[in-house]
Write a protein that holds these residues in place. Sequence first.
Motif, mmCIF file in Angstrom:
data_model
loop_
_atom_site.group_PDB
_atom_site.id
_atom_site.type_symbol
_atom_site.label_atom_id
_atom_site.label_comp_id
_atom_site.label_asym_id
_atom_site.label_seq_id
_atom_site.Cartn_x
_atom_site.Cartn_y
_atom_site.Cartn_z
ATOM 1 N N UNK A 250 -28.919 13.384 77.964
ATOM 2 C CA UNK A 250 -28.658 12.408 76.732
ATOM 3 C C UNK A 250 -27.563 12.781 75.926
ATOM 4 N N UNK A 251 -26.536 13.670 76.616
ATOM 5 C CA UNK A 251 -25.213 14.042 76.100
ATOM 6 C C UNK A 251 -25.550 15.373 75.006
ATOM 7 N N UNK A 252 -24.404 15.747 74.486
ATOM 8 C CA UNK A 252 -25.020 16.054 72.891
ATOM 9 C C UNK A 252 -25.851 15.721 71.910
ATOM 10 N N UNK A 253 -27.035 15.222 72.671
ATOM 11 C CA UNK A 253 -27.962 15.055 71.489
ATOM 12 C C UNK A 253 -29.053 16.413 71.154
ATOM 13 N N UNK A 254 -29.083 17.141 71.605
ATOM 14 C CA UNK A 254 -30.376 18.218 71.645
ATOM 15 C C UNK A 254 -28.854 19.366 70.727
ATOM 16 N N UNK A 255 -27.561 19.340 71.086
ATOM 17 C CA UNK A 255 -26.856 20.143 69.910
ATOM 18 C C UNK A 255 -27.137 19.546 68.286
ATOM 19 N N UNK A 256 -26.358 17.988 68.601
ATOM 20 C CA UNK A 256 -26.406 17.205 67.409
ATOM 21 C C UNK A 256 -28.138 17.454 66.508
ATOM 22 N N UNK A 257 -29.413 17.463 66.817
ATOM 23 C CA UNK A 257 -30.274 17.602 66.385
ATOM 24 C C UNK A 257 -30.795 18.800 65.792
ATOM 25 N N UNK A 258 -30.153 19.911 67.169
ATOM 26 C CA UNK A 258 -29.919 21.183 66.744
ATOM 27 C C UNK A 258 -29.518 21.251 65.258
ATOM 28 N N UNK A 259 -28.731 21.356 65.005
ATOM 29 C CA UNK A 259 -27.915 21.197 63.636
ATOM 30 C C UNK A 259 -28.168 20.532 63.053
ATOM 31 N N UNK A 260 -28.510 19.253 63.108
ATOM 32 C CA UNK A 260 -29.377 18.301 61.746
ATOM 33 C C UNK A 260 -30.303 18.810 60.715
ATOM 34 N N UNK A 261 -30.765 19.945 62.015
ATOM 35 C CA UNK A 261 -32.210 20.595 61.073
ATOM 36 C C UNK A 261 -32.078 21.638 60.567
ATOM 37 N N UNK A 262 -33.137 23.166 59.949
ATOM 38 C CA UNK A 262 -32.634 23.743 59.614
ATOM 39 C C UNK A 262 -32.156 25.239 60.786
ATOM 40 N N UNK A 263 -31.474 25.300 61.741
ATOM 41 C CA UNK A 263 -30.892 25.996 62.604
ATOM 42 C C UNK A 263 -30.317 26.938 62.061
ATOM 43 N N UNK A 264 -29.036 26.399 61.255
ATOM 44 C CA UNK A 264 -27.787 27.007 60.871
ATOM 45 C C UNK A 264 -28.534 28.282 59.729
ATOM 46 N N UNK A 265 -29.942 27.471 58.681
ATOM 47 C CA UNK A 265 -30.612 28.780 58.479
ATOM 48 C C UNK A 265 -30.976 29.974 59.139
#
Length: 295
Positions: A50-65
């Motif tokens: 899936x390429x970078x989909x996991x990383x994009x979804x991770x940072x699109x949620x509350x992971x930065x928090x």
Amino acid sequence: MSHGKKIDWFPYLLLIPALLITLIIVAWPLVETIRLSFTDASMNPATHYVGLDNYEEMFSRRFPEVIARTFYWMSLSVAFKMCMGIFGAVLLNASVPGRTLARLLVMPPWIVPIAIGVFIWGWMYNGQFGMISGIAQRLHILSGPFEFLAYKNSAFMSTIVTDVWIGTPLVTVYLLAAMQSVPSDLYEAAWTDGASRMYRFRRITLPLIMPAISTMALLASIWTFNSFDIIWILTEGGPRNATTTMIIDTYKTAISRFRYGEGAARAVMIVIFLSIFSACYFSLIRKLSNRGGVK
């Protein structure tokens, strides 16, 4: 080799077993984790890239928090450990009656299995029969039972207190050993010149044990950053994700929700953050050493 000298390969052959073990238990799992982070691996046997989909979804949620909370939790815990460790080492290094017994009594929080110690703290945090709530009520600090692990702020601080209680003895003993390596002649000369106890600590003890403090601060930061069992046993990341750190979020994603690809992406981010943190830390220490701040 340029002068025709033969290379003695025997020492290198002796390193092969250790190298193989390192590759098996460190390098291969790391490479496999990186590979999984680019897939949609789950309970479904069919896995797709899936390429970078996991990383994009991770940072699109509350992971930065979650990242900010992790560093905040780590910073507070390590700061308390180091301050209490230095203070405890100074006390245990003093020539007072009962010093040997005090050195023995400081170790139980580290010797006792972590799970048992955390369960005991969980009981003490209980609002109905916990010791902390009971004492606070007797002293009229609380008007009634208080569940420390049921509210976001109190649960967050409770996990820090427990982590500090477990980690401080190791810091104390480590720094105590460093203090005992300081030559006594320096203290005697300073005492003869009329230097106060605080002056001797600032000008002699602290500069000479600074390498030990730096090393322990780095190790404590890495251990605290990766701390899982304390938070999981006490709160499982709750209430309302108030104590969810990166390692807890990774576990929930990969193990509880069976999203191995997303969990692997989070694990890779943990490795990256710790690597960057260690590199910055060593760079700072090197600069301080060059300026004469650490000798």
